[in-house]
Design an enzyme around this catalytic site. Structure first.
Site, PDB file in Angstrom:
ATOM      1  N   ASN A  92       0.810  -1.223   0.000  1.00 28.81           N
ATOM      2  CA  ASN A  92       0.000   0.000   0.000  1.00 28.81           C
ATOM      3  C   ASN A  92       0.843   1.272   0.000  1.00 28.81           C
ATOM      4  O   ASN A  92       0.346   2.327  -0.403  1.00 28.81           O
ATOM      5  CB  ASN A  92      -0.934  -0.020   1.223  1.00 28.81           C
ATOM      6  CG  ASN A  92      -1.702   1.270   1.374  1.00 28.81           C
ATOM      7  OD1 ASN A  92      -2.640   1.530   0.621  1.00 28.81           O
ATOM      8  ND2 ASN A  92      -1.295   2.105   2.325  1.00 28.81           N
ATOM      9  N   SER A 150      -5.127   2.554  -8.251  1.00 25.76           N
ATOM     10  CA  SER A 150      -5.824   3.841  -8.169  1.00 25.76           C
ATOM     11  C   SER A 150      -6.748   4.020  -9.362  1.00 25.76           C
ATOM     12  O   SER A 150      -6.494   3.484 -10.446  1.00 25.76           O
ATOM     13  CB  SER A 150      -4.816   4.991  -8.174  1.00 25.76           C
ATOM     14  OG  SER A 150      -5.481   6.229  -8.227  1.00 25.76           O
ATOM     15  N   TYR A 164       2.330   9.729 -11.531  1.00 31.51           N
ATOM     16  CA  TYR A 164       1.567   8.996 -10.516  1.00 31.51           C
ATOM     17  C   TYR A 164       0.561   8.059 -11.197  1.00 31.51           C
ATOM     18  O   TYR A 164       0.520   6.855 -10.903  1.00 31.51           O
ATOM     19  CB  TYR A 164       0.838   9.973  -9.589  1.00 31.51           C
ATOM     20  CG  TYR A 164      -0.076   9.265  -8.616  1.00 31.51           C
ATOM     21  CD1 TYR A 164       0.454   8.568  -7.533  1.00 31.51           C
ATOM     22  CD2 TYR A 164      -1.457   9.266  -8.786  1.00 31.51           C
ATOM     23  CE1 TYR A 164      -0.369   7.887  -6.653  1.00 31.51           C
ATOM     24  CE2 TYR A 164      -2.291   8.586  -7.909  1.00 31.51           C
ATOM     25  CZ  TYR A 164      -1.737   7.903  -6.845  1.00 31.51           C
ATOM     26  OH  TYR A 164      -2.552   7.214  -5.984  1.00 31.51           O
ATOM     27  N   SER A 167       2.303   5.252 -12.899  1.00 35.32           N
ATOM     28  CA  SER A 167       2.870   4.260 -11.975  1.00 35.32           C
ATOM     29  C   SER A 167       1.778   3.328 -11.457  1.00 35.32           C
ATOM     30  O   SER A 167       2.005   2.132 -11.262  1.00 35.32           O
ATOM     31  CB  SER A 167       3.592   4.950 -10.807  1.00 35.32           C
ATOM     32  OG  SER A 167       2.688   5.603  -9.940  1.00 35.32           O
ATOM     33  N   LYS A 168       0.583   3.868 -11.252  1.00 36.28           N
ATOM     34  CA  LYS A 168      -0.507   3.017 -10.759  1.00 36.28           C
ATOM     35  C   LYS A 168      -0.999   2.082 -11.864  1.00 36.28           C
ATOM     36  O   LYS A 168      -1.389   0.937 -11.602  1.00 36.28           O
ATOM     37  CB  LYS A 168      -1.642   3.878 -10.209  1.00 36.28           C
ATOM     38  CG  LYS A 168      -1.282   4.605  -8.911  1.00 36.28           C
ATOM     39  CD  LYS A 168      -0.989   3.621  -7.783  1.00 36.28           C
ATOM     40  CE  LYS A 168      -0.726   4.293  -6.452  1.00 36.28           C
ATOM     41  NZ  LYS A 168      -0.512   3.358  -5.354  1.00 36.28           N
ATOM     42  N   ILE A 197     -10.274   9.283  -1.856  1.00 36.98           N
ATOM     43  CA  ILE A 197     -10.463   8.888  -0.457  1.00 36.98           C
ATOM     44  C   ILE A 197      -9.924  10.009   0.434  1.00 36.98           C
ATOM     45  O   ILE A 197      -8.846  10.558   0.170  1.00 36.98           O
ATOM     46  CB  ILE A 197      -9.730   7.553  -0.167  1.00 36.98           C
ATOM     47  CG1 ILE A 197     -10.105   6.481  -1.216  1.00 36.98           C
ATOM     48  CG2 ILE A 197     -10.030   7.069   1.248  1.00 36.98           C
ATOM     49  CD1 ILE A 197     -11.579   6.159  -1.356  1.00 36.98           C
TER      50      ILE A 197
HETATM   51  P1  NAD Z   1      -1.431   8.608   3.246  1.00 37.43           P
HETATM   52  O1  NAD Z   1      -0.463   9.674   2.909  1.00 37.43           O
HETATM   53  O2  NAD Z   1      -2.530   8.906   4.220  1.00 37.43           O
HETATM   54  O3  NAD Z   1      -0.635   7.305   3.760  1.00 37.43           O
HETATM   55  C1  NAD Z   1       0.523   6.861   3.121  1.00 37.43           C
HETATM   56  C2  NAD Z   1       1.249   5.873   4.022  1.00 37.43           C
HETATM   57  O4  NAD Z   1       2.409   5.392   3.317  1.00 37.43           O
HETATM   58  C3  NAD Z   1       1.770   6.511   5.303  1.00 37.43           C
HETATM   59  O5  NAD Z   1       1.701   5.577   6.354  1.00 37.43           O
HETATM   60  C4  NAD Z   1       3.221   6.835   4.968  1.00 37.43           C
HETATM   61  O6  NAD Z   1       4.036   6.941   6.106  1.00 37.43           O
HETATM   62  C5  NAD Z   1       3.572   5.631   4.102  1.00 37.43           C
HETATM   63  N1  NAD Z   1       4.713   5.861   3.219  1.00 37.43           N
HETATM   64  C6  NAD Z   1       4.907   6.913   2.388  1.00 37.43           C
HETATM   65  N2  NAD Z   1       6.093   6.776   1.752  1.00 37.43           N
HETATM   66  C7  NAD Z   1       6.629   5.612   2.174  1.00 37.43           C
HETATM   67  C8  NAD Z   1       7.826   4.916   1.874  1.00 37.43           C
HETATM   68  N3  NAD Z   1       8.733   5.415   1.040  1.00 37.43           N
HETATM   69  N4  NAD Z   1       8.052   3.727   2.481  1.00 37.43           N
HETATM   70  C9  NAD Z   1       7.161   3.215   3.362  1.00 37.43           C
HETATM   71  N5  NAD Z   1       6.006   3.834   3.679  1.00 37.43           N
HETATM   72  C10 NAD Z   1       5.745   5.005   3.090  1.00 37.43           C
HETATM   73  O7  NAD Z   1      -2.014   8.152   1.853  1.00 37.43           O
HETATM   74  P2  NAD Z   1      -3.290   7.298   1.422  1.00 37.43           P
HETATM   75  O8  NAD Z   1      -4.205   8.205   0.735  1.00 37.43           O
HETATM   76  O9  NAD Z   1      -3.776   6.452   2.537  1.00 37.43           O
HETATM   77  O10 NAD Z   1      -2.609   6.404   0.297  1.00 37.43           O
HETATM   78  C11 NAD Z   1      -2.321   5.041   0.467  1.00 37.43           C
HETATM   79  C12 NAD Z   1      -2.220   4.389  -0.888  1.00 37.43           C
HETATM   80  O11 NAD Z   1      -3.459   4.581  -1.572  1.00 37.43           O
HETATM   81  C13 NAD Z   1      -1.149   4.990  -1.796  1.00 37.43           C
HETATM   82  O12 NAD Z   1      -0.548   3.953  -2.556  1.00 37.43           O
HETATM   83  C14 NAD Z   1      -1.942   5.922  -2.713  1.00 37.43           C
HETATM   84  O13 NAD Z   1      -1.299   6.120  -3.933  1.00 37.43           O
HETATM   85  C15 NAD Z   1      -3.215   5.119  -2.851  1.00 37.43           C
HETATM   86  N6  NAD Z   1      -4.393   5.865  -3.281  1.00 37.43           N
HETATM   87  C16 NAD Z   1      -4.909   6.866  -2.520  1.00 37.43           C
HETATM   88  C17 NAD Z   1      -6.051   7.520  -2.955  1.00 37.43           C
HETATM   89  C18 NAD Z   1      -6.701   8.622  -2.159  1.00 37.43           C
HETATM   90  O14 NAD Z   1      -7.605   9.278  -2.705  1.00 37.43           O
HETATM   91  N7  NAD Z   1      -6.313   8.867  -0.930  1.00 37.43           N
HETATM   92  C19 NAD Z   1      -6.650   7.162  -4.166  1.00 37.43           C
HETATM   93  C20 NAD Z   1      -6.102   6.135  -4.906  1.00 37.43           C
HETATM   94  C21 NAD Z   1      -4.969   5.470  -4.446  1.00 37.43           C
END
Ligand code: NAD
Length: 258
Positions: A92, A150, A164, A167-168, A197
């Protein structure tokens, strides 16, 4: 609901906040043994540890920056050393990295985004495979890899988020090949593709842009991390999804229907 997750050894990368934390805590509520990870030991990590402790979870925190291959290997080694195996890997960790249009992209931006979102998934999964094979052989069921894709991997990122989104899309596609390579080892590979989200991911957006995005979602609101978590549990549970592999499950309030 997912009884067979009890005592499963589950590693969730990038799980000190947002979607990863919600998934990690939900696995813990089902009685799984959980690895929590971040690249930093910060206030979010302390809070995540406190939340896992308050659930009485069997868990450990592993600080590793997964944009570096050697740290992906170290994470898997430490998890397996601590818990004696690995049954489910949730890739994740990831993020936007940088918001910049094509004309201002450079090598540093390219490396930043692709290392964070692709290297992390490829290398963590590579090092997990021997342990997942062992898990499947031992249990007589399937082990699971679930990665966070994503909506941007389906329809491209917004302006400034081409790397981004790209990559997804790579993540979505990698899993389809891994199904061809490793299904005979009884490992399933699936992707959860969140829409918009409500997490720190969107902190850089103006209130006006957030409103515009909300209006583009049939459900009229951003999703929550807690609404994403059950998709990971479903895909981890052999009982619930033992015949499902190579799929992308969209959790997006109807924002895009592929
Ligand atoms: P967030 O920023 O709330 O959480 C990200 C987490 O990843 C944190 O715990 C952070 O410490 C950790 N992290 C970041 N870089 C890191 C690294 N180099 N090594 C280890 N851990 C690392 O983000 P989120 O929104 O919960 O996103 C989580 C995943 O969901 C991501 O892959 C993001 O691309 C994907 N995503 C998010 C959304 C959204 O709308 N929030 C939509 C689609 C996909």
């Amino acid at each position: 609901m997912f009884n067979d997750l009890k005592n499963k050894k589950v590693l969730v990368t990038g799980s000190t906040k947002g979607i990863g934390l919600a998934a990690a805590l939900e696995f813990a509520r089902q009685g799984a043994v959980v690895g929590i990870n971040s690249h930093v030991m910060d206030a979010a990590a302390e809070e995540a540890i406190a939340q896992a402790e308050s659930l009485g979870a069997d868990f450990a925190f592993f600080q590793h920056d997964l944009s570096k291959s050697e740290e992906c290997a170290a994470l898997i080694n430490e998890f397996v050393e601590k818990f004696g195996g690995l049954d489910v890997l949730v890739n994740n960790a990831g993020g936007l990295g940088i918001r910049a249009g094509l004309e201002s992209l450079d090598d540093a931006a390219y490396d930043l985004v692709f290392d964070l979102n692709i290297r992390s998934v490829v290398m963590t999964t590579k090092y997990a495979i021997p342990h997942l094979k062992e898990s499947a052989a031992r249990s007589g069921t399937t082990a699971a890899v679930i990665s966070t894709g994503s909506i941007a991997g389906r329809e491209g990122g917004g302006p400034g988020a081409s790397l981004y989104g790209g990559s997804k899309a790579v993540i979505h596609n990698l899993h389809r090949t891994w199904v061809k390579e490793l299904t005979t080892s009884n490992i399933r590979f699936n992707v959860v593709a969140p829409g918009t989200i409500d997490t720190a991911f969107h902190d850089d957006k103006s209130p006006e842009l957030k409103e515009k995005i909300r209006n583009s979602i049939p459900m009229g609101r951003f999703g929550t991390s807690e609404e994403c978590a059950p998709a990971y549990l479903f895909l981890a549970s052999h009982q619930a999804s033992g015949y499902i592999t190579g799929q992308v499950i969209d959790v997006n309030g109807g924002q895009m229907c592929p």
